[in-house]
Design a protein around this motif. Structure first.
Motif, PDB file in Angstrom:
ATOM      1  N   VAL A 137      10.907  -6.480  -5.945  1.00 24.14           N
ATOM      2  CA  VAL A 137      10.368  -5.732  -4.809  1.00 24.14           C
ATOM      3  C   VAL A 137       9.038  -5.088  -5.184  1.00 24.14           C
ATOM      4  CG1 VAL A 137      10.772  -3.829  -3.205  1.00 24.14           C
ATOM      5  CG2 VAL A 137      12.688  -5.201  -3.965  1.00 24.14           C
ATOM      6  N   GLU A 138       8.111  -5.119  -4.235  1.00 24.80           N
ATOM      7  CA  GLU A 138       6.854  -4.373  -4.332  1.00 24.80           C
ATOM      8  C   GLU A 138       6.842  -3.379  -3.181  1.00 24.80           C
ATOM      9  OE1 GLU A 138       3.015  -3.516  -6.002  1.00 24.80           O
ATOM     10  OE2 GLU A 138       4.537  -4.942  -6.716  1.00 24.80           O
ATOM     11  N   VAL A 139       6.661  -2.097  -3.495  1.00 26.66           N
ATOM     12  CA  VAL A 139       6.666  -1.044  -2.476  1.00 26.66           C
ATOM     13  C   VAL A 139       5.260  -0.479  -2.355  1.00 26.66           C
ATOM     14  CG1 VAL A 139       7.586   1.215  -1.812  1.00 26.66           C
ATOM     15  CG2 VAL A 139       9.079  -0.467  -2.927  1.00 26.66           C
ATOM     16  N   MET A 140       4.792  -0.290  -1.133  1.00 25.49           N
ATOM     17  CA  MET A 140       3.442   0.249  -0.942  1.00 25.49           C
ATOM     18  C   MET A 140       3.356   1.035   0.355  1.00 25.49           C
ATOM     19  SD  MET A 140       1.513  -3.349  -0.075  1.00 25.49           S
ATOM     20  CE  MET A 140       2.089  -4.013  -1.632  1.00 25.49           C
ATOM     21  N   ALA A 141       2.415   1.977   0.385  1.00 24.86           N
ATOM     22  CA  ALA A 141       2.097   2.695   1.606  1.00 24.86           C
ATOM     23  C   ALA A 141       1.176   1.820   2.455  1.00 24.86           C
ATOM     24  CB  ALA A 141       1.425   4.021   1.279  1.00 24.86           C
ATOM     25  N   ILE A 142       1.016   2.192   3.701  1.00 25.81           N
ATOM     26  CA  ILE A 142       0.272   1.366   4.647  1.00 25.81           C
ATOM     27  C   ILE A 142      -1.173   1.155   4.210  1.00 25.81           C
ATOM     28  CG2 ILE A 142      -0.280   3.355   6.106  1.00 25.81           C
ATOM     29  CD1 ILE A 142       0.508  -0.197   7.353  1.00 25.81           C
ATOM     30  N   GLU A 143      -1.804   2.181   3.613  1.00 22.84           N
ATOM     31  CA  GLU A 143      -3.193   2.031   3.179  1.00 22.84           C
ATOM     32  C   GLU A 143      -3.310   0.976   2.087  1.00 22.84           C
ATOM     33  OE1 GLU A 143      -1.595   4.873   3.361  1.00 22.84           O
ATOM     34  OE2 GLU A 143      -2.581   5.962   4.996  1.00 22.84           O
ATOM     35  N   GLU A 144      -2.334   0.916   1.193  1.00 19.68           N
ATOM     36  CA  GLU A 144      -2.348  -0.095   0.129  1.00 19.68           C
ATOM     37  C   GLU A 144      -2.097  -1.485   0.687  1.00 19.68           C
ATOM     38  OE1 GLU A 144      -0.465   2.350  -3.555  1.00 19.68           O
ATOM     39  OE2 GLU A 144       0.731   2.201  -1.722  1.00 19.68           O
ATOM     40  N   ALA A 145      -1.322  -1.551   1.761  1.00 20.36           N
ATOM     41  CA  ALA A 145      -1.023  -2.845   2.367  1.00 20.36           C
ATOM     42  C   ALA A 145      -2.273  -3.506   2.935  1.00 20.36           C
ATOM     43  CB  ALA A 145       0.022  -2.680   3.466  1.00 20.36           C
ATOM     44  N   LEU A 146      -3.327  -2.733   3.179  1.00 19.90           N
ATOM     45  CA  LEU A 146      -4.575  -3.310   3.670  1.00 19.90           C
ATOM     46  C   LEU A 146      -5.257  -4.182   2.621  1.00 19.90           C
ATOM     47  CD1 LEU A 146      -5.897  -0.137   5.523  1.00 19.90           C
ATOM     48  CD2 LEU A 146      -5.124  -2.260   6.607  1.00 19.90           C
ATOM     49  N   ARG A 147      -4.757  -4.131   1.381  1.00 13.38           N
ATOM     50  CA  ARG A 147      -5.305  -4.964   0.306  1.00 13.38           C
ATOM     51  C   ARG A 147      -4.255  -5.958  -0.213  1.00 13.38           C
ATOM     52  NH1 ARG A 147      -6.582   0.327  -0.756  1.00 13.38           N
ATOM     53  NH2 ARG A 147      -5.032   0.489  -2.425  1.00 13.38           N
ATOM     54  N   LEU A 148      -3.276  -6.250   0.594  1.00 13.40           N
ATOM     55  CA  LEU A 148      -2.136  -7.058   0.175  1.00 13.40           C
ATOM     56  C   LEU A 148      -2.505  -8.532   0.039  1.00 13.40           C
ATOM     57  CD1 LEU A 148       0.928  -7.222  -0.368  1.00 13.40           C
ATOM     58  CD2 LEU A 148       1.264  -7.370   2.107  1.00 13.40           C
ATOM     59  N   SER A 149      -2.268  -9.079  -1.141  1.00 13.80           N
ATOM     60  CA  SER A 149      -2.597 -10.486  -1.374  1.00 13.80           C
ATOM     61  C   SER A 149      -1.457 -11.394  -0.914  1.00 13.80           C
ATOM     62  CB  SER A 149      -2.873 -10.733  -2.852  1.00 13.80           C
ATOM     63  OG  SER A 149      -1.660 -10.667  -3.598  1.00 13.80           O
ATOM     64  N   ARG A 150      -1.807 -12.623  -0.643  1.00  9.20           N
ATOM     65  CA  ARG A 150      -0.786 -13.599  -0.249  1.00  9.20           C
ATOM     66  C   ARG A 150       0.178 -13.868  -1.400  1.00  9.20           C
ATOM     67  NH1 ARG A 150      -1.658 -19.359   2.919  1.00  9.20           N
ATOM     68  NH2 ARG A 150       0.517 -20.051   2.772  1.00  9.20           N
TER      69      ARG A 150
ATOM     70  N   HIS B  83      -3.984 -15.423   3.977  1.00 11.98           N
ATOM     71  CA  HIS B  83      -2.647 -15.452   4.584  1.00 11.98           C
ATOM     72  C   HIS B  83      -2.578 -16.442   5.750  1.00 11.98           C
ATOM     73  CE1 HIS B  83      -0.924 -11.790   2.589  1.00 11.98           C
ATOM     74  NE2 HIS B  83      -2.208 -11.515   2.445  1.00 11.98           N
ATOM     75  N   LEU B  84      -3.748 -16.725   6.340  1.00 14.93           N
ATOM     76  CA  LEU B  84      -3.775 -17.554   7.542  1.00 14.93           C
ATOM     77  C   LEU B  84      -4.130 -19.012   7.254  1.00 14.93           C
ATOM     78  CD1 LEU B  84      -5.566 -15.062   9.984  1.00 14.93           C
ATOM     79  CD2 LEU B  84      -3.131 -15.285   9.462  1.00 14.93           C
ATOM     80  N   LEU B  85      -4.262 -19.366   5.988  1.00 11.38           N
ATOM     81  CA  LEU B  85      -4.558 -20.743   5.631  1.00 11.38           C
ATOM     82  C   LEU B  85      -3.344 -21.641   5.882  1.00 11.38           C
ATOM     83  CD1 LEU B  85      -6.443 -20.204   2.245  1.00 11.38           C
ATOM     84  CD2 LEU B  85      -7.452 -20.745   4.486  1.00 11.38           C
TER      85      LEU B  85
ATOM     86  N   LEU C 154       2.968 -12.947  11.439  1.00 14.28           N
ATOM     87  CA  LEU C 154       3.257 -14.240  10.835  1.00 14.28           C
ATOM     88  C   LEU C 154       4.552 -14.200  10.032  1.00 14.28           C
ATOM     89  CD1 LEU C 154       2.145 -17.119  10.333  1.00 14.28           C
ATOM     90  CD2 LEU C 154       0.986 -16.192   8.310  1.00 14.28           C
ATOM     91  N   ARG C 155       4.797 -13.072   9.345  1.00 13.61           N
ATOM     92  CA  ARG C 155       5.966 -12.964   8.464  1.00 13.61           C
ATOM     93  C   ARG C 155       7.215 -12.464   9.176  1.00 13.61           C
ATOM     94  NH1 ARG C 155       5.094 -15.138   3.156  1.00 13.61           N
ATOM     95  NH2 ARG C 155       2.830 -15.207   2.904  1.00 13.61           N
ATOM     96  N   ARG C 156       7.100 -12.019  10.437  1.00 13.86           N
ATOM     97  CA  ARG C 156       8.248 -11.525  11.204  1.00 13.86           C
ATOM     98  C   ARG C 156       9.056 -10.508  10.378  1.00 13.86           C
ATOM     99  NH1 ARG C 156      10.243 -14.552  15.237  1.00 13.86           N
ATOM    100  NH2 ARG C 156      11.258 -12.569  15.742  1.00 13.86           N
ATOM    101  N   PRO C 157       8.510  -9.316  10.179  1.00 13.52           N
ATOM    102  CA  PRO C 157       9.130  -8.363   9.258  1.00 13.52           C
ATOM    103  C   PRO C 157      10.491  -7.838   9.720  1.00 13.52           C
ATOM    104  CG  PRO C 157       7.416  -7.285  10.524  1.00 13.52           C
ATOM    105  CD  PRO C 157       7.315  -8.757  10.833  1.00 13.52           C
ATOM    106  N   ILE C 158      11.286  -7.468   8.748  1.00 14.52           N
ATOM    107  CA  ILE C 158      12.477  -6.648   8.987  1.00 14.52           C
ATOM    108  C   ILE C 158      11.974  -5.233   9.220  1.00 14.52           C
ATOM    109  CG2 ILE C 158      14.553  -5.673   7.908  1.00 14.52           C
ATOM    110  CD1 ILE C 158      14.476  -8.290   6.108  1.00 14.52           C
ATOM    111  N   VAL C 159      12.325  -4.612  10.331  1.00 14.14           N
ATOM    112  CA  VAL C 159      11.843  -3.266  10.631  1.00 14.14           C
ATOM    113  C   VAL C 159      12.984  -2.262  10.477  1.00 14.14           C
ATOM    114  CG1 VAL C 159      10.893  -1.735  12.401  1.00 14.14           C
ATOM    115  CG2 VAL C 159       9.978  -4.047  12.132  1.00 14.14           C
ATOM    116  N   ILE C 160      12.755  -1.285   9.603  1.00 10.58           N
ATOM    117  CA  ILE C 160      13.665  -0.158   9.422  1.00 10.58           C
ATOM    118  C   ILE C 160      13.024   1.054  10.072  1.00 10.58           C
ATOM    119  CG2 ILE C 160      14.777   1.367   7.734  1.00 10.58           C
ATOM    120  CD1 ILE C 160      15.877  -1.432   7.516  1.00 10.58           C
ATOM    121  N   VAL C 161      13.741   1.739  10.952  1.00 14.14           N
ATOM    122  CA  VAL C 161      13.191   2.917  11.624  1.00 14.14           C
ATOM    123  C   VAL C 161      14.010   4.141  11.221  1.00 14.14           C
ATOM    124  CG1 VAL C 161      12.467   3.955  13.804  1.00 14.14           C
ATOM    125  CG2 VAL C 161      12.517   1.458  13.572  1.00 14.14           C
TER     126      VAL C 161
END
Length: 284
Positions: A129-142, A179-181, A209-216
């Motif tokens: 598992v890789e855990v990140m905050a939303i700001e870090e996700a803006l640099r998320l590699s494929r 991610h879109l290739l 594209l990844r259809r995330p599992i959403v936890i609220v």
């Protein structure tokens, strides 16, 4: 590792059975009714979410757990159940929504700490598992997404916009071009277009594209039409809510399993209040 209490194991057993039936039949309303009957609950109708972007037949349920009942621990296991028993996948993207920045920081810290029981539960449920905050996700590699389960912790406010101008999760971001290739032709319609009409490289399109599992977390705070439209913006594969006080009026939650205060007390999860009275000594 935290050993699950009996009531927590029952919650997860209900969710596992629900996901397995959804995976077999593709009918969450039937699975919801079956779990209610199995648990001896008075059956109530399953209410599908009718917000824009949310697919028909998408599993959407709520786990009602009183405050102090271990919702975060249960959410860690719930993410793994959605991945293995619903999606039948080896890895997934999990979008974990919390009500405030303070809770976001606390959740990220706990889920990242290799010594924390929540992190251990998450790894047990999901593997690497890789855990990140939303700001870090803006640099998320494929490569990161392809190699392990990625948990992105955010507030719903990060996505809750009617006008997406200037919002970084929707903005064009070259990081997501890779991610879109080689996109499957049948997925192009799921992605938001840029000015050129082609899918825009953006965090929100990676999520779609990844259809995330959403936890609220604390789901009673996210009941407006705009909140549900926001959830629809990421095209989730399922939504699992956690709250002590599920909504009953506007956008009522589909409560799959209800933990009572008596169950918490029996498991020694409720501590009696301690009243401290200061008495000053009498003179003389």
């Amino acid at each position: 590792m935290i050993t699950l209490k009996d009531y927590q194991a029952r919650v997860l057993d209900s969710l596992r059975a629900f996901f397995r039936q959804c995976a077999r039949e593709g009918r969450p309303e039937a699975a919801f009714a079956a779990i209610q009957l199995r648990n001896g609950q008075v059956p109530v109708p399953y209410l599908p979410v009718s917000a824009a972007g949310l697919a028909a037949g998408m599993p959407y349920v709520c786990l009602r757990v009183p405050t102090g009942g271990g919702k975060t621990l249960l959410a860690c296991h719930a993410a793994g159940l959605a991945m293995t028993d619903l999606l039948r996948a080896e890895r997934a993207v999990v979008l974990w929504l919390v009500p405030s920045n303070t809770i976001l920081d606390q959740t990220v810290d706990a889920l990242r700490d290799p010594r924390h029981p929540y992190r251990r539960a998450l790894e047990l449920a999901c593997g690497a598992v890789e855990v990140m905050a939303i700001e870090e996700a803006l640099r998320l590699s494929r490569a990161t997404v392809d190699g392990q389960t990625v948990v992105i912790v955010a507030t719903i406010q990060s996505f809750r916009v009617e006008d997406t101008t200037g919002r970084k999760v929707y903005d064009q971001n070259g990081t997501f071009a890779e991610h879109l290739l080689n996109l499957p032709a049948d997925r192009l319609a799921d992605l938001l277009p840029g000015a050129d009409g082609k899918p825009k490289p953006s965090l929100v399109n990676m999520l779609r594209l990844r259809r995330p599992i959403v936890i609220v977390d604390e789901a009673h705070n996210a009941r407006t039409d705009l909140s549900f439209a926001t959830l629809g913006a990421v095209k989730p594969s399922c939504i699992v809510e956690f709250t002590a006080t599920p909504a009953r009026a506007r956008h009522p939650s589909n409560v799959l399993h209800h933990v009572s205060a008596a169950e918490l007390k029996a498991a020694d999860m409720i501590k009696l209040p301690l009243r401290v009275i200061t008495r000053h000594p009498r003179p003389g």
